[in-house]
Motif scaffolding. Structure first.
Motif, PDB file in Angstrom:
ATOM      1  N   PRO A 157     143.409  72.558  -3.322  1.00  9.38           N
ATOM      2  CA  PRO A 157     144.630  73.179  -2.800  1.00  9.38           C
ATOM      3  C   PRO A 157     144.889  74.572  -3.359  1.00  9.38           C
ATOM      4  CG  PRO A 157     145.172  71.396  -4.331  1.00  9.38           C
ATOM      5  CD  PRO A 157     143.686  71.337  -4.096  1.00  9.38           C
ATOM      6  N   GLU A 158     144.428  74.843  -4.574  1.00 12.91           N
ATOM      7  CA  GLU A 158     144.728  76.139  -5.180  1.00 12.91           C
ATOM      8  C   GLU A 158     143.699  77.202  -4.797  1.00 12.91           C
ATOM      9  OE1 GLU A 158     145.481  75.860  -9.403  1.00 12.91           O
ATOM     10  OE2 GLU A 158     145.294  78.019  -9.708  1.00 12.91           O
ATOM     11  N   TYR A 161     142.094  80.214  -0.748  1.00  7.68           N
ATOM     12  CA  TYR A 161     142.220  81.621  -0.353  1.00  7.68           C
ATOM     13  C   TYR A 161     141.906  82.513  -1.548  1.00  7.68           C
ATOM     14  CZ  TYR A 161     144.272  79.519   3.748  1.00  7.68           C
ATOM     15  OH  TYR A 161     144.460  78.755   4.877  1.00  7.68           O
ATOM     16  N   ASN A 238     141.060  83.536  -9.376  1.00  7.13           N
ATOM     17  CA  ASN A 238     142.011  83.574  -8.258  1.00  7.13           C
ATOM     18  C   ASN A 238     143.191  84.501  -8.570  1.00  7.13           C
ATOM     19  OD1 ASN A 238     142.913  82.709  -5.646  1.00  7.13           O
ATOM     20  ND2 ASN A 238     144.463  81.449  -6.670  1.00  7.13           N
ATOM     21  N   ARG A 243     141.525  92.203  -5.008  1.00  8.90           N
ATOM     22  CA  ARG A 243     141.772  91.919  -3.596  1.00  8.90           C
ATOM     23  C   ARG A 243     141.986  93.206  -2.807  1.00  8.90           C
ATOM     24  NH1 ARG A 243     143.264  86.252  -2.691  1.00  8.90           N
ATOM     25  NH2 ARG A 243     143.297  85.166  -4.680  1.00  8.90           N
TER      26      ARG A 243
ATOM     27  N   ASP B  39     152.468  89.613  -9.480  1.00  7.34           N
ATOM     28  CA  ASP B  39     153.302  89.284 -10.636  1.00  7.34           C
ATOM     29  C   ASP B  39     152.712  88.118 -11.429  1.00  7.34           C
ATOM     30  OD1 ASP B  39     155.124  91.230  -9.905  1.00  7.34           O
ATOM     31  OD2 ASP B  39     156.388  89.839  -8.759  1.00  7.34           O
ATOM     32  N   PHE B  61     148.569  85.790   4.512  1.00 10.24           N
ATOM     33  CA  PHE B  61     148.258  84.414   4.110  1.00 10.24           C
ATOM     34  C   PHE B  61     146.924  84.308   3.380  1.00 10.24           C
ATOM     35  CE2 PHE B  61     144.836  83.020   6.850  1.00 10.24           C
ATOM     36  CZ  PHE B  61     144.819  84.009   7.810  1.00 10.24           C
ATOM     37  N   GLY B  62     146.056  85.314   3.539  1.00  2.93           N
ATOM     38  CA  GLY B  62     144.739  85.257   2.911  1.00  2.93           C
ATOM     39  C   GLY B  62     144.760  85.574   1.419  1.00  2.93           C
ATOM     40  N   ASP B  63     145.879  86.023   0.920  1.00  6.31           N
ATOM     41  CA  ASP B  63     145.987  86.311  -0.513  1.00  6.31           C
ATOM     42  C   ASP B  63     146.519  85.077  -1.216  1.00  6.31           C
ATOM     43  OD1 ASP B  63     146.738  87.091  -3.079  1.00  6.31           O
ATOM     44  OD2 ASP B  63     147.231  89.132  -2.442  1.00  6.31           O
ATOM     45  N   GLY B  64     145.643  84.368  -1.925  1.00  5.57           N
ATOM     46  CA  GLY B  64     145.983  83.046  -2.444  1.00  5.57           C
ATOM     47  C   GLY B  64     146.543  83.019  -3.856  1.00  5.57           C
ATOM     48  N   ARG B  65     146.984  84.163  -4.381  1.00  9.31           N
ATOM     49  CA  ARG B  65     147.480  84.161  -5.759  1.00  9.31           C
ATOM     50  C   ARG B  65     148.736  83.311  -5.920  1.00  9.31           C
ATOM     51  NH1 ARG B  65     147.063  90.543  -6.990  1.00  9.31           N
ATOM     52  NH2 ARG B  65     147.304  90.631  -4.713  1.00  9.31           N
ATOM     53  N   TYR B  67     149.364  80.456  -4.823  1.00 10.48           N
ATOM     54  CA  TYR B  67     149.062  79.043  -5.073  1.00 10.48           C
ATOM     55  C   TYR B  67     148.940  78.797  -6.581  1.00 10.48           C
ATOM     56  CZ  TYR B  67     147.859  78.732  -0.064  1.00 10.48           C
ATOM     57  OH  TYR B  67     147.893  78.758   1.297  1.00 10.48           O
ATOM     58  N   SER B  68     148.273  79.747  -7.256  1.00 13.73           N
ATOM     59  CA  SER B  68     148.153  79.604  -8.716  1.00 13.73           C
ATOM     60  C   SER B  68     149.515  79.780  -9.375  1.00 13.73           C
ATOM     61  CB  SER B  68     147.170  80.646  -9.278  1.00 13.73           C
ATOM     62  OG  SER B  68     145.848  80.350  -8.892  1.00 13.73           O
ATOM     63  N   ASP B  87     154.012  85.335   5.229  1.00 13.17           N
ATOM     64  CA  ASP B  87     152.975  84.990   6.202  1.00 13.17           C
ATOM     65  C   ASP B  87     152.429  83.596   5.903  1.00 13.17           C
ATOM     66  OD1 ASP B  87     151.129  85.062   8.211  1.00 13.17           O
ATOM     67  OD2 ASP B  87     149.777  86.473   7.224  1.00 13.17           O
ATOM     68  N   VAL B  90     151.407  76.802   9.664  1.00 10.93           N
ATOM     69  CA  VAL B  90     151.162  75.352   9.521  1.00 10.93           C
ATOM     70  C   VAL B  90     149.873  75.048   8.787  1.00 10.93           C
ATOM     71  CG1 VAL B  90     152.500  74.398  11.437  1.00 10.93           C
ATOM     72  CG2 VAL B  90     150.216  75.276  11.871  1.00 10.93           C
ATOM     73  N   ASP B  91     148.852  75.881   8.994  1.00  7.41           N
ATOM     74  CA  ASP B  91     147.553  75.561   8.422  1.00  7.41           C
ATOM     75  C   ASP B  91     147.499  75.743   6.909  1.00  7.41           C
ATOM     76  OD1 ASP B  91     146.102  74.910  10.964  1.00  7.41           O
ATOM     77  OD2 ASP B  91     146.936  76.881  11.426  1.00  7.41           O
ATOM     78  N   GLN B  92     148.531  76.352   6.338  1.00  8.34           N
ATOM     79  CA  GLN B  92     148.585  76.477   4.874  1.00  8.34           C
ATOM     80  C   GLN B  92     149.532  75.445   4.240  1.00  8.34           C
ATOM     81  OE1 GLN B  92     149.020  79.796   6.666  1.00  8.34           O
ATOM     82  NE2 GLN B  92     146.795  79.512   6.689  1.00  8.34           N
ATOM     83  N   ALA B  95     148.223  72.597   1.584  1.00 14.93           N
ATOM     84  CA  ALA B  95     147.792  73.086   0.266  1.00 14.93           C
ATOM     85  C   ALA B  95     148.981  73.641  -0.519  1.00 14.93           C
ATOM     86  CB  ALA B  95     146.703  74.144   0.433  1.00 14.93           C
ATOM     87  N   CYS B  99     150.469  72.359  -4.199  1.00 10.62           N
ATOM     88  CA  CYS B  99     150.587  73.244  -5.363  1.00 10.62           C
ATOM     89  C   CYS B  99     152.010  73.293  -5.903  1.00 10.62           C
ATOM     90  CB  CYS B  99     150.097  74.644  -5.021  1.00 10.62           C
ATOM     91  SG  CYS B  99     148.294  74.714  -4.850  1.00 10.62           S
TER      92      CYS B  99
END
Ligand code: SF4
Lengths: 542, 142
Positions: A157-158, A161, A238, A243, B39, B61-65, B67-68, B87, B90-92, B95, B99
């Motif tokens: 999940p993390e 992306y 990540n 980026r 941040d 949505f492609g920037d996944g920071r 989630y962490s 952004d 539904v597809d995110q 996940a 998190c």
């Protein structure tokens, strides 16, 4: 081999359903292409020059006969009768229709297969040693560790992306057959002074436009911290991987810019925190997986002698078989590099034949190699002649493993939308030009990429070829001196590039320099390392 | 503050405007903070006792920071609202929820039926997170 239990099967089935829904929304227009793109990529579906390409995962390169057979059937049913085995030990189909993709995934799921994370900015399918479980020189079978990490990395999940794609390789022998140090994370299963098994982590390797050899950041991670340590490596990446520029987004750039010491410090701090989070599976899970990679029922007391009276067969035995750890058995590599052929391609019939032969002669198991060949890991020496005869009838007995004809080539401009130049026709020309000279030239690893992204691993070839675009004309640069084994090194460019015929001529000249300077049993690479670039340069451009 | 379209909490939504992570430390009466991808979520950890809402912005949505960032906050014991903003589609959702996000304020509203299906994508999960779902290895070994 690993068998899915009901949990694994349910996960893959859920993925098929999810992707079917996404394709449905794409086709009815409710999901725009820019949103669909990363979703299809995470299911291995690329849009190429002429059609969709589907890349199917072969975890750590291991397949059963039943799975291989389905791969052949898919080639017939949904493609033009061919499959293409890749440098990531996967298989891809180049002529796929979007509407068919969910059905293909459903066919795959029936034999415990999928296309999950074979593309996209996520943790990719994990690769390993194609001789795992059979090699005479291995410490343990590396695949249970790869399977543990496969489950950890699936739908994480993390980490769906990430800044960029992320490739992991796991090996367990000092002879590195998986180019481990050219991965984002390379893991070598090792034994410490106390005789305990653990994992050495090499982080930040890669090819592409800035090739780097991964440094070791931790020489011994205990087996009951493997997942936690991996998670720490990924979390730091990540959060801090670049980026702003996709060409600087791989972890190798982060490790390089921070320095190994600082990256390692951050990983260790994150690791200390994550150890408190209880994310590590118990060792019992590793044991459960290991049990499924138990040895097949090897016979004992078998003879090691092989009747070599047929010279073609004897040559194939010498070139295409390797030492097995059990007496009376051999590891067989089936070359997918016939003279003048497309490296890594196999017809649906050939794929099904290899499936049958694996069932008859190799305990029902096959491997895909990163050099785009197929391995039957456990063949009785007494069966070698019968096996070779069947392969020969199907055009699969080319005796050229690790020679100049055993070329790695990316799809290049014939398929790939990023390409600067064609790779396949160059591979075909080289293969034709040098056919029959394999014995004289010995071990040569020749690798071709159609652009700087380096999918054909040109940096790691003893001889590497890089296709570039020079004022709208295809041009080929020549590199010498790369290697991907335990002695990993990066090739150096000889000088100005060549056209398609010129590059073949330049390779001929380079091999001439080798033959003229070779001492004793030296391979091309050894001679190059001893005498350096200058004599080659002089002969090629002088 | 951005209104959440989906919320998995029973408490009253925080009405205060979310301040930036940079200024949050100085504004001792603020209870809502908004963090951007660059941040450091750990900078908020000393203030968790007074935070009731964290908005995590996803400019793309492609920037996944984010989630962490979310997991770091939850792993540190943060129990207030964690809202995904920007952004987010539904597809995110699945996940994001795993998190630790418990509220979603997408810039383009989602189809509620699609969203509901998205949360139910996986019968089980391979990885434990702070969402409390037992990972598959736990189900296998008890
Ligand atoms: S190296 Fe370039 S041309 Fe070849 S497959 Fe990769 S991206 Fe395409």
């Amino acid at each position: 081999m690993y068998k899915y239990d009901t949990y694994d099967q349910a996960m893959v089935d859920a993925r098929v359903a999810e992707f079917r829904d996404q394709v449905h929304r794409r086709l009815d227009g409710s999901l725009p292409e820019d949103k669909f793109r990363p979703l299809r990529l995470m299911n291995g579906l690329y849009l190429q020059l002429h059609a969709y390409m589907l890349r199917v995962a072969v975890p750590y390169g291991t397949l059963s006969s039943a799975q291989m057979r389905v791969l052949g059937d898919i080639a017939d049913k949904y493609d033009r009768g061919y499959g293409h085995f890749t440098t990531r030990q996967n298989i891809q189909y180049n002529w796929i229709k979007l509407e068919d993709a969910p059905d293909i995934l459903a066919d795959l799921a029936k034999v415990e297969m999928h296309a999950i994370q074979t593309s996209g900015n996520c943790i990719r399918n994990i690769s390993s040693d194609q001789y795992a479980g059979a090699a005479a020189d291995e410490l343990v079978d590396p695949r249970p560790y790869a399977e543990l990490l496969r489950q950890w990395s699936s739908f994480h999940p993390e980490f769906s992306y990430l800044p960029r794609k992320f490739k992991i390789a796991v090996i367990a022998s000092a002879t590195d057959r998986a180019a481990m140090r050219l991965h984002d994370i390379g893991i070598e299963i090792v034994k410490n002074d106390k005789g305990e098994i653990g994992a050495a982590f090499y982080v930040g390797g890669g090819m592409g436009r800035t090739p780097m050899i991964a440094p070791c950041i931790n020489a011994f991670v205990p087996l009951d911290q493997l997942v936690t340590y991996s998670e720490a490596c990924l979390r730091v990446y990540n959060r801090y991987g670049r980026r702003d520029n996709k060409y600087k987004a791989r972890i190798k750039i982060l490790v390089h810019e921070l320095g190994k010491k600082e990256y390692t410090r951050q990983v260790e701090a994150e690791f200390a925190h994550l150890l408190t989070q209880g994310i590590e599976p118990p060792l019992a899970e590793l044991e459960r997986i290991k049990a499924q990679f138990a040895d097949p029922a090897f016979e004992s007391g078998l003879t090691d002698s092989v009747d070599r009276s047929d010279p073609d067969f004897a040559l194939w035995v010498d070139r295409n078989t390797a030492a097995h750890r059990v007496p009376g058995y051999a590891i067989v590599t089936i070359s997918l590099k016939p003279v003048g052929g497309i490296p890594g391609d196999a017809s649906a019939d050939q794929i099904r034949l290899m499936a049958d032969l694996a069932k008859e002669y190799a305990f029902d198991e096959l491997r895909v190699t990163h050099a785009q060949n197929i391995v039957l890991a456990h063949v009785k020496k007494a069966d070698l002649h019968a096996l070779w005869t069947r392969l020969d009838e199907a055009g699969l007995s080319t005796a050229n493993l690790d020679t100049i004809g055993d070329i790695i080539a990316c799809p290049g401009l014939d398929y790939c939308s990023l390409a600067n130049a064609r790779s396949i026709p160059v591979a075909q020309k080289i293969s034709e030009r040098f056919a029959g000279r394999e014995g004289e030239l010995g071990e040569i690893k020749l690798k071709i990429s159609g652009c700087i992204n380096a999918c054909g691993h040109h940096h790691a070839g003893h001889i590497g070829i890089l296709g570039v675009d020079r004022k709208g004309v295809e041009n080929y640069q020549l590199l010498l001196g790369g290697s991907e084994g335990a002695d990993t090194s990066l090739g150096q460019i000889t000088g100005p590039g060549f056209d398609e015929d010129g590059i073949v001529g330049a390779i001929e000249t380079a091999t001439g320099v080798y033959l003229a300077n070779k001492e004793g049993e030296e391979r091309f690479l050894d001679t190059y390392r001893r005498i350096g670039m200058a004599p080659f340069k002089e002969a090629i451009y002088g | 503050m951005v209104e959440a379209q989906i919320r998995f909490r029973d408490d009253e939504p925080v009405g205060d405007p979310a301040v930036t992570a940079d200024s949050f430390g100085d504004q001792t009466n603020a209870s809502a903070v908004r963090i951007e991808p660059g941040d450091d979520a750990r900078a908020l950890l000393p203030h968790l006792d007074r935070i009731r809402l964290v908005e995590v912005n996803f400019p793309g949505f492609g920037d996944g920071r984010g989630y962490s960032a979310a997991r770091i906050l939850r792993e540190a014991g943060y129990a207030g609202e964690l809202r995904a903003v920007g952004d987010v589609a539904v597809d995110q959702l699945n996940a994001l929820r795993r998190c630790g996000f418990d509220a979603f304020a997408p810039e383009v509203p989602m189809n509620p039926a699609d969203a509901e299906r998205a949360f139910a994508t996986w019968p089980d999960v391979y990885q434990p997170t702070t969402d409390g779902r037992a990972p598959i290895w736990k189900l296998r070994h008890g």
